[in-house]
Write a protein that holds these residues in place. Structure first.
Motif, PDB file in Angstrom:
ATOM      1  N   ASN A  89       0.800  -1.216   0.000  1.00 20.92           N
ATOM      2  CA  ASN A  89       0.000   0.000   0.000  1.00 20.92           C
ATOM      3  C   ASN A  89       0.838   1.275   0.000  1.00 20.92           C
ATOM      4  O   ASN A  89       0.364   2.342  -0.329  1.00 20.92           O
ATOM      5  N   TYR A  90       2.121   1.167   0.415  1.00 15.27           N
ATOM      6  CA  TYR A  90       2.941   2.364   0.564  1.00 15.27           C
ATOM      7  C   TYR A  90       3.879   2.553  -0.617  1.00 15.27           C
ATOM      8  O   TYR A  90       4.302   1.587  -1.254  1.00 15.27           O
ATOM      9  N   ASP A  91       4.249   3.808  -0.853  1.00 19.67           N
ATOM     10  CA  ASP A  91       5.250   4.150  -1.859  1.00 19.67           C
ATOM     11  C   ASP A  91       6.330   4.978  -1.179  1.00 19.67           C
ATOM     12  O   ASP A  91       6.026   5.890  -0.416  1.00 19.67           O
TER      13      ASP A  91
ATOM     14  N   VAL B 142      -1.810   3.628  14.119  1.00 23.55           N
ATOM     15  CA  VAL B 142      -0.507   4.259  14.286  1.00 23.55           C
ATOM     16  C   VAL B 142       0.574   3.242  13.924  1.00 23.55           C
ATOM     17  O   VAL B 142       0.420   2.040  14.132  1.00 23.55           O
ATOM     18  N   HIS B 143       1.658   3.750  13.371  1.00 28.77           N
ATOM     19  CA  HIS B 143       2.756   2.864  12.966  1.00 28.77           C
ATOM     20  C   HIS B 143       4.033   3.678  12.894  1.00 28.77           C
ATOM     21  O   HIS B 143       4.015   4.910  12.938  1.00 28.77           O
ATOM     22  N   GLN B 144       5.135   2.974  12.785  1.00 28.71           N
ATOM     23  CA  GLN B 144       6.429   3.628  12.598  1.00 28.71           C
ATOM     24  C   GLN B 144       7.013   3.193  11.251  1.00 28.71           C
ATOM     25  O   GLN B 144       6.740   2.092  10.776  1.00 28.71           O
ATOM     26  N   HIS B 145       7.798   4.096  10.662  1.00 27.84           N
ATOM     27  CA  HIS B 145       8.610   3.716   9.494  1.00 27.84           C
ATOM     28  C   HIS B 145      10.051   3.924   9.933  1.00 27.84           C
ATOM     29  O   HIS B 145      10.520   5.059  10.003  1.00 27.84           O
ATOM     30  N   LEU B 146      10.727   2.865  10.281  1.00 21.61           N
ATOM     31  CA  LEU B 146      12.094   3.000  10.781  1.00 21.61           C
ATOM     32  C   LEU B 146      13.077   2.472   9.744  1.00 21.61           C
ATOM     33  O   LEU B 146      13.137   1.269   9.477  1.00 21.61           O
TER      34      LEU B 146
ATOM     35  N   THR C 273       7.258   8.366  13.371  1.00 22.94           N
ATOM     36  CA  THR C 273       6.178   7.631  14.020  1.00 22.94           C
ATOM     37  C   THR C 273       4.904   8.307  13.533  1.00 22.94           C
ATOM     38  O   THR C 273       4.710   9.501  13.733  1.00 22.94           O
ATOM     39  N   HIS C 274       4.100   7.549  12.858  1.00 25.38           N
ATOM     40  CA  HIS C 274       3.035   8.127  12.040  1.00 25.38           C
ATOM     41  C   HIS C 274       1.670   7.864  12.664  1.00 25.38           C
ATOM     42  O   HIS C 274       1.150   6.759  12.568  1.00 25.38           O
ATOM     43  N   PHE C 275       1.157   8.883  13.328  1.00 28.97           N
ATOM     44  CA  PHE C 275      -0.234   8.838  13.761  1.00 28.97           C
ATOM     45  C   PHE C 275      -1.020   9.475  12.631  1.00 28.97           C
ATOM     46  O   PHE C 275      -0.929  10.680  12.421  1.00 28.97           O
TER      47      PHE C 275
HETATM   48 NI    NI Z   1       2.988   5.988   7.516  1.00 29.36          NI
END
Ligand code: NI
Length: 675
Positions: A421-423, A470-474, A631-633
Motif C-alpha cells: 500500500n505504501y510508496d 498508528v505505525h512507525q517507518h524506521l 512515528t506516524h499517527f
Molecule cells: Ni505511515
C-alpha cells in the motif's frame, strides 16, 4: 514540455562508437548499466568476458543469464529451485582497484522443502564455486509463493463461507493482501514458511480496496506445503466500512484548473556527466548501482578538490526498514521489514519524465530477476538531475551597500519503490558546499482496518468506521564511512548551557561536550534534540589547517526509535531500531541491520550480533548505522492518498574544508552584485 529525456548514449571505454560529445552537450548517459558492455553474440551466455566492467557495476542481463545458466547446469540444481535473487557479489574494498573475478551471488529457494540456498558463481569461468544450504533461515517470499497463497485461499470453502456470511458472494471483488507472517514463537508455526492473508472488498474494479477492510478474517498459509494452517474468523469484529475513497478524476469529481505551467529549462544541458554507473557533478564523484535488497547503492562518494579525490563514503545504502503497527487489537503481527521481507529494490518504479521528474533528467535502468532467473529490466529506475535549491549564501553590507547573493544547487539521485500500500521515494542530494543529504519521501495509501468506534488510542478514524492504525517507518542507513581515508573514529557532540560560576558570572556560556565512542558497545546511541546531539565522523590521519581532524557530521532527526516493548518478539527481530546510532568495525559480512535473512527470523541477528565482540572502533575502518523515520499517527489529511511526508538525515563537512568551499560560485547574473 516539462523537459526532455536523454536518449541512450554510448559509454566511453565500453563500446566502439561516438563519444559523449554525441549529445551536443556535456551529458553522457548509458541507459541501463552495461547494456553496451559486451559484444552481443546470440547464445553467448555460457562464458562472459568480465574485464570491461567496473568491479562495482551491477550485473547486467548477460551476466545474470550466465550465472543462472551455470547454476542450472550444476548437478545440485533441482526443478523445484526458484531464484530469489541474482546479484553481484561485491568484491572486498581492498580488491576494487585490482583485477577482480566478478562473481554472482545467487539465492535459491527450494519450493519442494522451503530451504534457502546460497550459490556463488564465478562469471569469468561461468562456473559454480560455492553452494551452501543455509540452516534455520528463510529468504523472503517469491512472487510465485504469494500468488499461490492467494490462489489457494480464494478457493477455500471456509474462506468463501466467511465472506458470504459478510454479504460478499463475488470472490473477484475481494482484494487479497498476502503479508509476511513474522515470528511470534507460536507453536506449530516454527520452521514453516508462512504468509498471512488479509482482505478488502472493492465496490468496482478500480475501487480503492483499503477503504473497505474485511475485519476479523485472516488466513495463515504455508507456501511450501500449500496448506492453510489457520483461518481466523470473527464475524463480529467490525462492520465493513462502506464509504468509497478514490483519488482518480472520477473519484474527486473535477480537477482544479488554476495551476499554471511550471517548466524547468537548462538550455545548455545540465552540468553532470554519467558514464556507465559513474556520475560526476561539480566536485562530486560517485558510482551508483541498484540491488534487489538495498535498492540504490552509492559507492565511492568523494570530493575532487582539483588536486586529489578526497573519499567520504565508501558505500551507502538502505540496510533495512521496518514498519511496525501499534494496534494490539487488530493484527498484532503486522510489522513489515520492507528490505529483508519485501526487497524494495525489486519493486522499483519505472519513472516518467514530466510526471515523476521535471527538468533535464538522466535515467539509468535497473535489472532484476524473476522467480525463474529471467532478467527483467526496469527502464528509468534511477533518476539523476540537477536542482536549484534557493539561496546558498547572501549578505548585504549595510555600511557600504554591497549586496552579494549566490544560489545553491544540488545533484539529485533518486528512485521510487512501491511496497504494497505504501510508496517510498529515496533521494540522495549532493550540494555545492559539500553537504550530503538523504531524504525519504513517504506516500501511497494508509494501511487500514475497521474502526471499533468512539475514541481509540491506537488509530485514527479517517472515514466512518475506517481506522488507520498508528505505525512507525524506521529506516536503517548503512554508511560505510571513509572520511579522508579508512581510519576514522566517531564522536558524540552535545551542546548545553553552563551554570553560573566564577568563569560564567552572567550565565550566558554555552559549551560543546565531545564524547569519543571508542567501542562498539558504547556506540548504541539515541538522538537527543534537547542537546542538539550530533555524531561526528573524524579522520584519525588527516587534519585541517588548525590541526583538528577533518570530519563529517551526521545530523539526525529526533523522532522516536522503536516503540515496541523491548521484551516483545518484534524488538528481538528489529534490534537495530532500538537506537538511532550504531558504529561497527567494518566487516564485509555485515550487510543488513536485521541480518541477511530477517524473514521469520526469531531475532538477535544483525547489529546485536555484529557488536557482540565489542570491537575497538577508534581509528579503524568503521561503519555507521543510522536509524531514522517517522512515528506516524495518521491525519485525516493522509486519506485516501497521503501527501508526501519527509524524513532523513544530513551529513555535513565539519572542518573538512578550511573555509566555505563555495566562495568561487559566481553570482547567478551580473546585476546580482550591486555595489
Ligand atoms: Ni505511515
Amino acid at each position: 514540455m516539462a523537459g526532455r529525456k536523454w536518449e541512450r548514449g554510448p559509454s566511453p571505454g565500453r563500446s566502439a562508437g561516438p563519444s559523449e560529445t554525441g549529445f551536443g552537450g556535456p551529458v553522457s548517459v548509458l541507459r541501463g548499466f552495461g547494456v553496451a558492455r559486451y559484444a552481443r553474440v546470440v547464445g553467448m551466455v555460457d562464458a562472459v568476458a568480465t574485464g570491461l566492467a567496473h568491479p562495482l557495476d551491477p550485473l547486467d542481463e548477460i551476466e545474470i543469464r550466465a550465472a543462472v545458466a551455470a547454476v542450472k547446469r550444476d548437478a545440485r540444481f533441482r526443478g523445484s529451485h526458484r531464484f530469489f535473487s541474482v546479484t553481484l557479489l561485491e568484491p572486498d574494498k581492498d580488491l576494487v582497484g585490482g583485477d577482480v573475478d566478478r562473481q554472482a551471488e545467487v539465492i535459491l529457494v527450494d519450493r519442494g522443502d522451503g530451504a534457502t540456498e546460497e550459490v556463488t558463481v564465478s562469471l569469468a569461468g561461468a562456473e559454480v564455486v560455492g553452494w551452501v544450504k543455509l540452516a534455520d533461515c528463510h529468504a523472503a517470499y517469491l512472487l510465485g509463493e504469494y500468488m499461490r497463497a492467494v490462489e489457494v485461499v480464494k478457493k477455500d470453502e471456509r474462506w468463501l463461507a466467511a465472506l458470504r456470511a459478510r454479504g460478499i458472494d463475488d470472490i473477484e471483488r475481494v482484494q487479497h493482501d498476502p503479508w509476511p507472517a513474522g515470528n511470534f514463537g507460536v507453536a506449530g508455526e516454527q520452521g514453516r514458511r508462512l504468509v498471512r492473508i488479509v482482505c478488502y472488498v472493492r465496490h468496482h474494479k478500480t475501487d480503492n480496496g483499503y477503504a473497505h477492510p474485511i475485519e476479523g478474517l485472516v488466513a495463515t498459509f504455508d507456501v511450501t506445503t500449500g496448506e492453510i494452517l489457520e483461518i481466523l474468523d470473527d464475524p463480529e469484529a467490525a462492520a465493513i466500512p462502506s464509504e468509497c475513497a478514490n483519488y482518480d478524476e472520477a473519484g474527486v469529481g473535477a480537477w482544479r484548473t488554476s495551476l499554471k505551467p511550471l517548466d524547468i529549462v537548462q538550455p545548455d544541458a545540465p552540468g553532470f556527466v554519467v558514464e556507465g554507473s559513474a556520475i560526476r557533478w561539480e566536485n562530486w564523484r560517485l558510482r551508483v548501482s541498484m540491488h534487489p535488497l538495498d535498492a540504490l547503492v552509492l559507492h565511492d562518494v568523494g570530493w575532487d578538490d582539483g588536486e586529489r579525490l578526497r573519499p567520504i563514503l565508501h558505500r551507502a545504502s538502505l540496510a533495512e526498514m521496518v514498519v511496525p503497527y501499534g494496534d494490539p487489537r487488530f493484527r498484532y503481527w503486522q510489522a513489515y521489514f520492507d528490505t529483508g521481507e519485501f526487497l524494495v529494490g525489486k519493486w522499483v518504479n519505472s519513472l516518467e519524465l514530466g510526471c515523476d521528474c521535471l527538468g533535464e533528467i538522466a535515467y539509468l535502468d535497473a535489472t532484476v530477476t524473476d522467480d525463474t532467473g529471467q532478467p527483467r529490466t526496469i527502464p528509468n529506475a534511477i533518476c539523476i538531475h540537477e536542482e536549484d535549491f534557493g539561496i546558498l549564501w547572501k549578505h548585504t553590507d549595510i555600511f557600504n551597500g554591497s549586496a552579494q547573493s549566490r544560489r545553491q544547487r544540488r545533484l539529485v539521485v533518486s528512485y521510487f519503490t512501491t511496497v504494497g500500500n505504501y510508496d517510498y521515494g529515496f533521494y540522495w542530494y549532493f550540494y555545492l558546499d559539500g553537504t550530503i543529504e538523504c531524504e525519504v519521501k513517504l506516500t501511497g495509501v494508509l494501511f487500514t482496518s475497521a474502526h471499533p468506534g468512539g475514541d481509540h488510542p491506537h488509530s485514527t478514524e479517517v472515514a466512518p468506521g475506517l481506522a488507520a492504525p498508528v505505525h512507525q517507518h524506521l529506516f536503517s542507513a548503512r554508511l560505510d564511512m571513509t572520511v579522508d581515508g579508512p581510519a576514522n573514529a566517531v564522536e558524540e557532540v552535545d551542546v548545553s548551557g553552563a551554570p553560573i560560576g566564577p568563569e560564567n558570572p552572567y550565565g550566558n556560556a554555552m559549551v560543546q561536550t565531545v564524547t569519543r565512542l571508542t567501542r562498539e558497545s558504547q556506540a548504541g546511541r539515541r538522538a537527543d534534540g534537547s542537546r542538539g546531539r550530533t555524531w561526528r565522523v573524524v579522520s584519525t590521519e588527516r587534519h585541517n589547517r588548525f590541526g583538528h581532524p577533518t570530519a563529517y557530521t551526521l545530523y539526525p532527526e529526533s523522532a522516536p526509535a522503536l516503540l515496541a516493548d523491548p521484551a516483545s518478539p518484534l524488538a528481538a527481530r528489529a534490534g537495530f531500531a532500538a537506537n538511532h546510532l550504531w558504529v561497527t568495525k567494518y566487516d564485509p559480512a555485515h550487510r543488513y541491520s536485521a541480518g541477511d535473512f530477517v524473514n521469520q527470523h526469531p531475532g538477535g541477528a544483525g547489529i546485536p550480533a555484529f557488536i557482540a565482540a565489542d570491537q575497538d572502533i577508534d581509528g579503524t575502518d568503521l561503519v555507521v548505522w543510522h536509524t531514522f523515520g517517522p512515528t506516524h499517527f495518521p491525519r485525516l489529511e493522509d486519506w485516501p492518498v497521503m501527501p508526501v511526508a519527509h524524513c532523513g538525515f544530513v551529513l555535513k563537512p565539519t572542518g573538512f574544508f578550511d573555509r566555505n568551499p563555495t566562495l568561487d560560485v559566481p553570482p547567478p547574473a551580473p546585476h546580482c552584485t550591486p555595489g
